[in-house]
Design a protein around this motif. Sequence first.
Motif, PDB file in Angstrom:
ATOM      1  N   ARG A 214     -59.171 122.242  66.558  1.00 29.39           N
ATOM      2  CA  ARG A 214     -58.836 120.820  66.696  1.00 29.39           C
ATOM      3  C   ARG A 214     -57.683 120.352  65.822  1.00 29.39           C
ATOM      4  NH1 ARG A 214     -62.905 117.991  69.564  1.00 29.39           N
ATOM      5  NH2 ARG A 214     -64.027 119.567  70.760  1.00 29.39           N
ATOM      6  N   VAL A 215     -57.299 121.167  64.833  1.00 37.68           N
ATOM      7  CA  VAL A 215     -56.361 120.672  63.831  1.00 37.68           C
ATOM      8  C   VAL A 215     -55.001 120.328  64.436  1.00 37.68           C
ATOM      9  CG1 VAL A 215     -55.619 123.002  63.162  1.00 37.68           C
ATOM     10  CG2 VAL A 215     -55.381 121.104  61.546  1.00 37.68           C
ATOM     11  N   GLU A 216     -54.529 121.113  65.391  1.00 38.52           N
ATOM     12  CA  GLU A 216     -53.203 120.860  65.967  1.00 38.52           C
ATOM     13  C   GLU A 216     -53.172 119.528  66.711  1.00 38.52           C
ATOM     14  OE1 GLU A 216     -50.160 122.890  69.214  1.00 38.52           O
ATOM     15  OE2 GLU A 216     -51.513 124.165  68.031  1.00 38.52           O
ATOM     16  N   SER A 217     -54.146 119.289  67.590  1.00 36.99           N
ATOM     17  CA  SER A 217     -54.184 118.026  68.338  1.00 36.99           C
ATOM     18  C   SER A 217     -54.493 116.856  67.413  1.00 36.99           C
ATOM     19  CB  SER A 217     -55.225 118.105  69.456  1.00 36.99           C
ATOM     20  OG  SER A 217     -56.520 118.326  68.931  1.00 36.99           O
ATOM     21  N   SER A 218     -55.270 117.110  66.358  1.00 33.19           N
ATOM     22  CA  SER A 218     -55.617 116.050  65.409  1.00 33.19           C
ATOM     23  C   SER A 218     -54.385 115.566  64.650  1.00 33.19           C
ATOM     24  CB  SER A 218     -56.676 116.561  64.418  1.00 33.19           C
ATOM     25  OG  SER A 218     -56.922 115.599  63.410  1.00 33.19           O
ATOM     26  N   GLN A 219     -53.577 116.507  64.175  1.00 31.61           N
ATOM     27  CA  GLN A 219     -52.384 116.115  63.427  1.00 31.61           C
ATOM     28  C   GLN A 219     -51.369 115.428  64.328  1.00 31.61           C
ATOM     29  OE1 GLN A 219     -50.876 119.452  61.221  1.00 31.61           O
ATOM     30  NE2 GLN A 219     -52.496 119.309  59.684  1.00 31.61           N
ATOM     31  N   SER A 220     -51.273 115.876  65.562  1.00 29.80           N
ATOM     32  CA  SER A 220     -50.377 115.234  66.509  1.00 29.80           C
ATOM     33  C   SER A 220     -50.821 113.807  66.810  1.00 29.80           C
ATOM     34  CB  SER A 220     -50.325 116.057  67.807  1.00 29.80           C
ATOM     35  OG  SER A 220     -49.533 115.408  68.783  1.00 29.80           O
ATOM     36  N   TYR A 221     -52.108 113.628  66.991  1.00 25.34           N
ATOM     37  CA  TYR A 221     -52.651 112.292  67.271  1.00 25.34           C
ATOM     38  C   TYR A 221     -52.482 111.377  66.050  1.00 25.34           C
ATOM     39  CZ  TYR A 221     -56.072 108.678  68.492  1.00 25.34           C
ATOM     40  OH  TYR A 221     -56.686 107.487  68.756  1.00 25.34           O
ATOM     41  N   GLY A 222     -52.733 111.939  64.853  1.00 27.85           N
ATOM     42  CA  GLY A 222     -52.598 111.151  63.636  1.00 27.85           C
ATOM     43  C   GLY A 222     -51.167 110.702  63.395  1.00 27.85           C
ATOM     44  N   LYS A 223     -50.208 111.583  63.648  1.00 30.25           N
ATOM     45  CA  LYS A 223     -48.796 111.236  63.469  1.00 30.25           C
ATOM     46  C   LYS A 223     -48.373 110.159  64.458  1.00 30.25           C
ATOM     47  CE  LYS A 223     -44.209 113.382  63.309  1.00 30.25           C
ATOM     48  NZ  LYS A 223     -43.450 114.666  63.447  1.00 30.25           N
ATOM     49  N   LYS A 224     -48.879 110.253  65.675  1.00 21.89           N
ATOM     50  CA  LYS A 224     -48.521 109.290  66.719  1.00 21.89           C
ATOM     51  C   LYS A 224     -49.069 107.905  66.428  1.00 21.89           C
ATOM     52  CE  LYS A 224     -48.999 108.520  71.712  1.00 21.89           C
ATOM     53  NZ  LYS A 224     -49.543 109.083  72.983  1.00 21.89           N
ATOM     54  N   ASN A 225     -50.244 107.848  65.805  1.00 20.63           N
ATOM     55  CA  ASN A 225     -50.913 106.563  65.589  1.00 20.63           C
ATOM     56  C   ASN A 225     -50.887 106.092  64.136  1.00 20.63           C
ATOM     57  OD1 ASN A 225     -52.472 105.837  68.301  1.00 20.63           O
ATOM     58  ND2 ASN A 225     -52.587 108.057  68.015  1.00 20.63           N
ATOM     59  N   GLY A 226     -50.159 106.808  63.276  1.00 16.34           N
ATOM     60  CA  GLY A 226     -50.008 106.363  61.896  1.00 16.34           C
ATOM     61  C   GLY A 226     -51.209 106.598  61.009  1.00 16.34           C
ATOM     62  N   PHE A 227     -52.068 107.578  61.353  1.00 15.76           N
ATOM     63  CA  PHE A 227     -53.233 107.894  60.525  1.00 15.76           C
ATOM     64  C   PHE A 227     -52.833 108.876  59.423  1.00 15.76           C
ATOM     65  CE2 PHE A 227     -55.577 106.951  64.600  1.00 15.76           C
ATOM     66  CZ  PHE A 227     -56.055 105.719  64.155  1.00 15.76           C
ATOM     67  N   PRO A 228     -53.651 109.007  58.379  1.00 12.05           N
ATOM     68  CA  PRO A 228     -53.329 109.937  57.283  1.00 12.05           C
ATOM     69  C   PRO A 228     -53.178 111.373  57.781  1.00 12.05           C
ATOM     70  CG  PRO A 228     -55.125 108.470  56.656  1.00 12.05           C
ATOM     71  CD  PRO A 228     -54.883 108.238  58.112  1.00 12.05           C
ATOM     72  N   HIS A 229     -52.268 112.099  57.152  1.00 11.41           N
ATOM     73  CA  HIS A 229     -52.034 113.501  57.515  1.00 11.41           C
ATOM     74  C   HIS A 229     -53.050 114.353  56.763  1.00 11.41           C
ATOM     75  CE1 HIS A 229     -49.738 116.957  58.919  1.00 11.41           C
ATOM     76  NE2 HIS A 229     -49.851 117.449  57.697  1.00 11.41           N
ATOM     77  N   LEU A 230     -53.954 115.006  57.490  1.00 13.55           N
ATOM     78  CA  LEU A 230     -55.051 115.763  56.891  1.00 13.55           C
ATOM     79  C   LEU A 230     -54.788 117.256  57.013  1.00 13.55           C
ATOM     80  CD1 LEU A 230     -58.003 113.688  58.407  1.00 13.55           C
ATOM     81  CD2 LEU A 230     -56.859 113.358  56.207  1.00 13.55           C
TER      82      LEU A 230
END
Length: 289
Positions: A214-230
């Motif tokens: 899940r990490v790849e899609s999670s980081q992509s989603y977080g970057k797109k929506n301004g969430f913290p980079h985990l």
Amino acid sequence: MCDEQTQKLLDLANGQRPPGSRLVIEQGSFGSRLWWVVKAPFRTLMCLSLVTVFFATYFGFMLPVMWARTIWPRLYWFVEGKLYRWLQSFIAYWGYTAGYDVYEYGDDVTTYYRDERVLMMCNHQSTADVPTLMTVLQNKGVASRKTLWLMDVMFRWTPFGIIGNNHGDYFIQQGKATRDKELVRLKKHLHDVFWDRDRRWVILFPEGGFYYKRVESSQSYGKKNGFPHLLYTTLPRMGAVKAILEEVGPRTEDDDEPRERSNSKLKLLKDTVGAIREKKYVKGESIII
């Protein structure tokens, strides 16, 4: 794509592991490697047979008290809870026989498993998380037998899943097509089960799957929506958490109107824990991450 630092962590986990994390067969002597090869099939057979035998044992003990589910529900759920806890100890034993010991450190959570009702959210790294968590639950008092697990629907017809279904666990069908319907079904399940069976801990893997998947899609989603980079965890799916808190979570002091409860036949259990229930409903919710 995940970032460079995360990719290095994944590469480290997949192939460039430090010596302490390598298998015995990779770093041991010839004798230890040979012994590992010899005992591996026996351990696999032991793990599978333990769960299979316990599956038959569970229903062998439950059938004689099936009459009490309506007439004497407190007795029924006490017996069921004890057997459910023992099933968890069987699965926890897999890690122990493999040479793993579990140590806890940090804050004392005695109050939470003795007096509180808890939503426990776990960082899901691998399949080993489940037996590790079941090991930890063994010394958590009534929480070990009054848990409500949320797990993927693929486990529903496994021996543990069939027992969990009788216990009151919930099986989630993942995917965008069923997401909204699943949240409605989850809230209804909690409405019917959580209070009437006096559950204490709800255990949820909010990431919805393993970290490395899940990490790849999670980081992509977080970057797109301004969430913290985990780096070491993925962004949780908040739908299930929100549904749980809306249905069984704490109320504000201004919310004096009680929520609608299911018309369960477990009247004796209601009479026994009714007073405690109202108190806990308002103040007794905690979240452990």
